[in-house]
Design an enzyme around this catalytic site. Structure first.
Site, short mmCIF file in Angstrom:
data_model
loop_
_atom_site.label_atom_id
_atom_site.label_comp_id
_atom_site.label_asym_id
_atom_site.label_seq_id
_atom_site.Cartn_x
_atom_site.Cartn_y
_atom_site.Cartn_z
N LYS A 42 0.82 -1.22 0.00
CA LYS A 42 0.00 0.00 0.00
C LYS A 42 0.86 1.27 0.00
O LYS A 42 0.56 2.22 -0.72
CB LYS A 42 -0.89 -0.04 1.24
CG LYS A 42 -1.93 1.03 1.35
CD LYS A 42 -3.01 0.61 2.34
CE LYS A 42 -2.48 0.18 3.70
NZ LYS A 42 -2.10 1.31 4.56
N ARG A 121 -8.99 3.83 10.10
CA ARG A 121 -8.86 2.41 10.43
C ARG A 121 -10.17 1.82 10.94
O ARG A 121 -10.32 0.62 11.02
CB ARG A 121 -7.80 2.21 11.51
CG ARG A 121 -6.39 2.29 10.99
CD ARG A 121 -5.40 1.97 12.10
NE ARG A 121 -4.05 2.28 11.68
CZ ARG A 121 -3.31 1.46 10.93
NH1 ARG A 121 -3.78 0.29 10.57
NH2 ARG A 121 -2.10 1.82 10.58
N ARG A 160 10.30 -12.84 4.88
CA ARG A 160 11.27 -11.90 5.42
C ARG A 160 12.33 -12.62 6.27
O ARG A 160 12.02 -13.51 7.05
CB ARG A 160 10.55 -10.85 6.28
CG ARG A 160 11.51 -9.76 6.74
CD ARG A 160 10.80 -8.53 7.05
NE ARG A 160 10.02 -8.71 8.28
CZ ARG A 160 9.55 -7.68 8.98
NH1 ARG A 160 9.74 -6.47 8.57
NH2 ARG A 160 8.86 -7.91 10.08
N ARG A 193 12.25 -14.20 12.00
CA ARG A 193 11.74 -13.81 13.31
C ARG A 193 10.44 -14.53 13.62
O ARG A 193 9.68 -14.89 12.72
CB ARG A 193 11.51 -12.29 13.35
CG ARG A 193 12.79 -11.49 13.47
CD ARG A 193 12.50 -10.01 13.51
NE ARG A 193 11.12 -9.75 13.92
CZ ARG A 193 10.51 -8.59 13.76
NH1 ARG A 193 11.12 -7.58 13.21
NH2 ARG A 193 9.25 -8.44 14.15
N ARG A 204 -2.12 -12.51 12.34
CA ARG A 204 -2.12 -11.07 12.15
C ARG A 204 -3.05 -10.66 11.01
O ARG A 204 -3.81 -9.71 11.12
CB ARG A 204 -0.68 -10.63 11.84
CG ARG A 204 -0.39 -9.19 12.17
CD ARG A 204 1.09 -8.95 12.41
NE ARG A 204 1.88 -8.89 11.19
CZ ARG A 204 2.99 -9.56 10.97
NH1 ARG A 204 3.45 -10.40 11.89
NH2 ARG A 204 3.66 -9.43 9.85
#
Ligand SMILES: [Zn+2]
Ligand SMILES: [Zn+2]
Length: 258
Positions: A42, A121, A160, A193, A204
């Site tokens: 985004k 939001r 990642r 991680r 999430r």
């Protein structure tokens, strides 16, 4: 083609600073809200749009990062509140975000429009935004919702890799290190991680989807929501956005001249 982009002085510094863009010709202002899950790109799309349309990129993330570099006694009460919440590790609460946005509402009137990124939001924030814009007699052109299947988002986000020594980040497909699992900058061994593991990413994303659904419905109900696939290169997605906006902008021009 000029690549002039707005310096967003009002957005980053507050109401007393004016945004400046020096342009050879006046394009039509474009006022957009961007929605999209983490990992969908985004922020990149916001930058591409602002470069193309000369709009101010109103990223809440950028505002909250910028205040860390300002002398605290120069900050407004709302900004001081936000800074305090951030330094104590909390999320900036709804009301404070709204206050900060209101302080910067002059950016809503910027000559070439704006691209809101990170706000609203919640439905409450969206209603408040509509109210503020109504007072300014400004109409949102569209709310662009970037979409990608959950599995593709999980793949993007879980790719990642982080260097525990120097904190550099890489991505197995979009930004691979020169040597697999080894940090380019310091030679450390890269790790995934805990937050970037597929299971954590899924949790999430599900939380994001759940919390954003009412907001999407709010904009869908009155026909302002434009769904755009986030699949492919940033440039491909950008072209898709411009295509989706074309009818919207034609209507806006007709209303302005007619
Ligand atoms: Zn501005
Ligand atoms: Zn490193």
């Amino acid at each position: 083609v000029s690549t002039a982009i707005s310096d967003r002085a009002t957005w980053l510094k507050g109401q007393t600073a004016g945004c400046s863009t020096v342009l050879p010709f006046p394009p039509q202002p474009c006022r957009l809200v961007l929605l999209g899950a983490p990992g969908i790109g985004k922020g990149t799309q916001a930058e591409l749009l602002c470069r193309r349309l000369r709009s101010c990129h109103l990223s809440t993330g950028d505002v909250f990062r910028a205040i860390r570099y300002d002398p605290p006694d120069m900050l407004s009460p709302a900004m001081q509140q936000a800074l305090q919440q951030m330094t104590s590790g909390q999320l900036v609460d709804d009301q404070t975000v709204l206050d900060v946005i209101r302080e910067r509402s002059r950016c809503f009137e910027c000559q070439y429009g704006f691209v809101l990124d990170g706000f609203p939001r919640t439905v409450l924030q969206a209603e408040q935004l509509d109210q503020t814009l109504r007072q300014l007699r400004i109409k949102l052109d569209a709310v662009i919702s970037f979409e990608l299947p959950m599995e593709m988002l999980i793949e993007r986000l879980s790719g990642r890799r982080t260097c525990p020594q120097c904190k550099a980040t890489f991505h197995v497909t979009s930004r691979p290190p020169r040597k697999q699992d080894v940090c380019d900058s310091c030679g450390g061994k890269l790790i995934q991680r805990e937050d970037d593991r597929p299971e954590a990413v899924r949790v999430r994303l599900e939380a994001y989807t759940q919390s954003t659904a009412p907001l999407e419905n709010y904009y869908r109900e009155d026909g302002r929501l434009l769904a755009v696939s986030g699949d492919g290169s940033p440039e491909a997605v950008h072209e898709r956005v411009l295509d989706a906006l074309r009818p919207q902008r034609a209507v806006a021009t007709a209303q302005r001249t007619g």
